[in-house]
Design a protein around this motif. Structure first.
Motif, PDB file in Angstrom:
ATOM      1  N   LYS A  30     -22.260 -57.180   2.770  1.00 34.27           N
ATOM      2  CA  LYS A  30     -21.195 -57.332   3.763  1.00 34.27           C
ATOM      3  C   LYS A  30     -21.393 -56.652   5.089  1.00 34.27           C
ATOM      4  N   GLY A  31     -21.236 -57.297   6.220  1.00 38.76           N
ATOM      5  CA  GLY A  31     -21.274 -56.538   7.510  1.00 38.76           C
ATOM      6  C   GLY A  31     -22.848 -56.464   8.219  1.00 38.76           C
ATOM      7  N   GLU A  32     -23.918 -57.101   7.591  1.00 38.44           N
ATOM      8  CA  GLU A  32     -25.099 -56.712   7.991  1.00 38.44           C
ATOM      9  C   GLU A  32     -25.563 -58.189   8.506  1.00 38.44           C
ATOM     10  N   ILE A  33     -26.705 -58.068   9.386  1.00 37.12           N
ATOM     11  CA  ILE A  33     -27.354 -59.289  10.098  1.00 37.12           C
ATOM     12  C   ILE A  33     -28.728 -59.526   9.204  1.00 37.12           C
ATOM     13  N   PHE A  34     -28.772 -60.776   8.451  1.00 34.20           N
ATOM     14  CA  PHE A  34     -29.861 -60.897   7.662  1.00 34.20           C
ATOM     15  C   PHE A  34     -30.440 -62.037   8.251  1.00 34.20           C
ATOM     16  N   GLY A  35     -32.004 -61.827   8.464  1.00 33.36           N
ATOM     17  CA  GLY A  35     -32.787 -62.852   8.968  1.00 33.36           C
ATOM     18  C   GLY A  35     -33.537 -63.479   8.129  1.00 33.36           C
ATOM     19  N   VAL A  36     -34.018 -64.811   8.169  1.00 31.16           N
ATOM     20  CA  VAL A  36     -34.985 -65.469   7.436  1.00 31.16           C
ATOM     21  C   VAL A  36     -35.880 -65.860   8.364  1.00 31.16           C
ATOM     22  N   ILE A  37     -37.396 -65.654   8.289  1.00 27.98           N
ATOM     23  CA  ILE A  37     -38.209 -66.395   9.352  1.00 27.98           C
ATOM     24  C   ILE A  37     -39.419 -67.067   8.572  1.00 27.98           C
ATOM     25  N   GLY A  38     -39.888 -68.204   9.048  1.00 27.40           N
ATOM     26  CA  GLY A  38     -40.869 -68.781   8.505  1.00 27.40           C
ATOM     27  C   GLY A  38     -41.322 -69.855   9.526  1.00 27.40           C
ATOM     28  N   PHE A  39     -42.424 -70.569   9.406  1.00 26.68           N
ATOM     29  CA  PHE A  39     -42.913 -71.775  10.134  1.00 26.68           C
ATOM     30  C   PHE A  39     -41.986 -72.911   9.624  1.00 26.68           C
ATOM     31  N   SER A  40     -42.341 -73.931  10.706  1.00 26.33           N
ATOM     32  CA  SER A  40     -41.749 -75.121  10.186  1.00 26.33           C
ATOM     33  C   SER A  40     -42.000 -75.719   8.987  1.00 26.33           C
ATOM     34  N   GLY A  41     -40.973 -76.212   8.036  1.00 29.06           N
ATOM     35  CA  GLY A  41     -41.347 -76.767   6.806  1.00 29.06           C
ATOM     36  C   GLY A  41     -41.237 -75.761   5.729  1.00 29.06           C
ATOM     37  N   ALA A  42     -40.904 -74.459   6.015  1.00 27.97           N
ATOM     38  CA  ALA A  42     -40.935 -73.309   5.128  1.00 27.97           C
ATOM     39  C   ALA A  42     -39.685 -73.562   4.071  1.00 27.97           C
ATOM     40  N   GLY A  43     -38.626 -74.279   4.530  1.00 26.62           N
ATOM     41  CA  GLY A  43     -37.596 -74.284   3.510  1.00 26.62           C
ATOM     42  C   GLY A  43     -36.440 -73.529   4.170  1.00 26.62           C
ATOM     43  N   LYS A  44     -36.287 -72.900   5.396  1.00 26.32           N
ATOM     44  CA  LYS A  44     -35.521 -72.247   5.832  1.00 26.32           C
ATOM     45  C   LYS A  44     -33.949 -72.913   6.102  1.00 26.32           C
ATOM     46  N   SER A  45     -33.957 -74.215   6.644  1.00 28.87           N
ATOM     47  CA  SER A  45     -32.897 -75.052   6.771  1.00 28.87           C
ATOM     48  C   SER A  45     -32.195 -75.337   5.404  1.00 28.87           C
ATOM     49  N   THR A  46     -33.207 -75.675   4.582  1.00 25.79           N
ATOM     50  CA  THR A  46     -32.564 -76.084   3.408  1.00 25.79           C
ATOM     51  C   THR A  46     -31.955 -74.857   2.493  1.00 25.79           C
ATOM     52  N   LEU A  47     -32.539 -73.579   2.583  1.00 22.27           N
ATOM     53  CA  LEU A  47     -31.973 -72.455   2.107  1.00 22.27           C
ATOM     54  C   LEU A  47     -30.755 -72.222   2.702  1.00 22.27           C
ATOM     55  N   ILE A  48     -30.354 -72.391   3.974  1.00 21.43           N
ATOM     56  CA  ILE A  48     -29.214 -71.632   4.657  1.00 21.43           C
ATOM     57  C   ILE A  48     -28.045 -72.928   4.388  1.00 21.43           C
ATOM     58  N   ARG A  49     -28.411 -74.139   4.042  1.00 20.70           N
ATOM     59  CA  ARG A  49     -27.401 -75.092   3.706  1.00 20.70           C
ATOM     60  C   ARG A  49     -27.047 -75.052   2.451  1.00 20.70           C
ATOM     61  N   CYS A  50     -27.770 -74.243   1.506  1.00 23.29           N
ATOM     62  CA  CYS A  50     -27.336 -74.100   0.018  1.00 23.29           C
ATOM     63  C   CYS A  50     -26.203 -73.248  -0.036  1.00 23.29           C
TER      64      CYS A  50
END
Length: 337
Positions: A30-50
């Protein structure tokens, strides 16, 4: 605040299966800024939409404030989603509506009172610095202004969590900096937890507290930004944060330098940056340290200094000097080829 446990997501494309996520687990405080980084196709967008179930995981569990999201009925899921704002790379604004109406319309659809809508719209337009553009249309705005409208629209629902899906990737560097400063303000002043995905290292460096690195649907490394940035363990992480580009020198010159001494990369954090390490080497070990390249990276809460140093002198003295460096509060990486 957010907890993902062994999340997997498989898509079917014709007769083929595509594993977008593979056993991903992470936790956002709670209260933090958490980032996920990776190249295109790594699964980032799918993860955030979950997280808000725009994509439903094939396997695993999603918890938001200790509630198992996957077990919620439609009514409770709608309530939960009101606590989760989301901003996108493409802004998703109504082109025929003014800035004010882009913020007000979703609130109106939720049944918020007219007076409350006006109060919220004006409040968040002020926060994002667009009060004077309230009657403008999206076509009259810059990319950065459009993203500010999208942020104000998300904030107007007064969420506890803000999801950012590559929100700065379409913006120029100066505009990106301005949006990142805005997100920092939102996090600090409103206490909103931010979960963002990006392929831009500077976004992680500037505003994130912790980071996860994704590759081929998996989280390959995660931890505090300082630890991951200064002590990358996986090859994928090193691709993102390697200082090789900063320290690129001609192969012939590198060979000549290695013949007359050692090349070391030094990383200084916090108090170690104040110590006269190189002067100590020259005085105490009778070697000649020369700075070949260097730079400073600004992280959210501190600066990280990097130097590529050539240490010239008698071989035994050079070895002793390098050993001394390893014993100091400095990260040392020897360059051997």
């Amino acid at each position: 605040m957010i907890r993902l446990e062994h999340i997997s997501k498989t898509f079917r494309v014709g007769k083929n299966k595509i594993e977008a996520l593979k056993d991903v687990s992470l936790e956002v405080n709670k209260g933090e800024i958490f980032g996920v980084i990776g190249f295109s196709g790594a699964g980032k967008s799918t993860l955030i939409r979950c997280i808000n179930l725009l994509e439903r995981p094939t396997n695993g569990k999603v918890f938001v404030e200790d509630r198992d999201v996957l077990t919620l009925n439609k009514k409770d899921l709608r309530k939960l989603r009101r606590k989760i704002g989301m901003i996108f790379q493409g802004y998703n604004l109504l082109e025929t509506a003014t800035v004010y109406e882009n913020i007000a319309t979703p609130l109106r659809l939720e049944g918020v009172s007219k007076d409350e809508i006006k109060q919220r719209a004006e409040k968040y337009l002020d926060i994002v610095g667009l009060t004077d553009r309230r009657n403008a249309f999206p076509s009259q705005l810059s990319g950065g202004q459009k993203q500010r409208v999208a942020i104000a629209r998300a904030l107007a629902h007064e969420p506890e969590i803000l999801l950012s899906d590559e929100a700065t990737s379409a913006l120029d560097p100066n505009t990106t900096d301005a949006i990142l400063e805005l997100l920092l303000r939102v996090n600090k002043e409103l206490g909103i937890t931010i979960f963002l995905i990006t392929h831009e290292l500077n976004v992680i460096q500037r505003i994130c507290d912790r980071v996860a690195v994704m590759e081929n649907g998996k989280v390959v490394e995660q931890g505090s930004v300082v630890d991951v940035f200064t002590r990358p363990q996986q090859a994928m992480t090193k691709q993102f944060i390697s200082n090789e580009a900063k320290f690129a020198i001609p192969v012939q010159l590198k060979g000549e330098l290695l013949k007359t001494g050692k090349l070391v990369k030094l990383t200084f954090l916090g108090e170690s940056s104040k110590d006269p390490v190189l002067a100590t080497l020259a005085k105490q070990f009778d070697v000649l340290p020369s700075i070949i390249a260097g730079g400073i990276d600004q992280l959210k809460d501190q600066s990280v200094g990097n130097l590529l140093v050539h240490i010239k002198g008698d071989q035994s003295k050079v070895e002793t000097a390098v050993k001394f460096l390893h014993e100091q509060d400095v990260l040392v990486e020897e360059v051997n080829e």
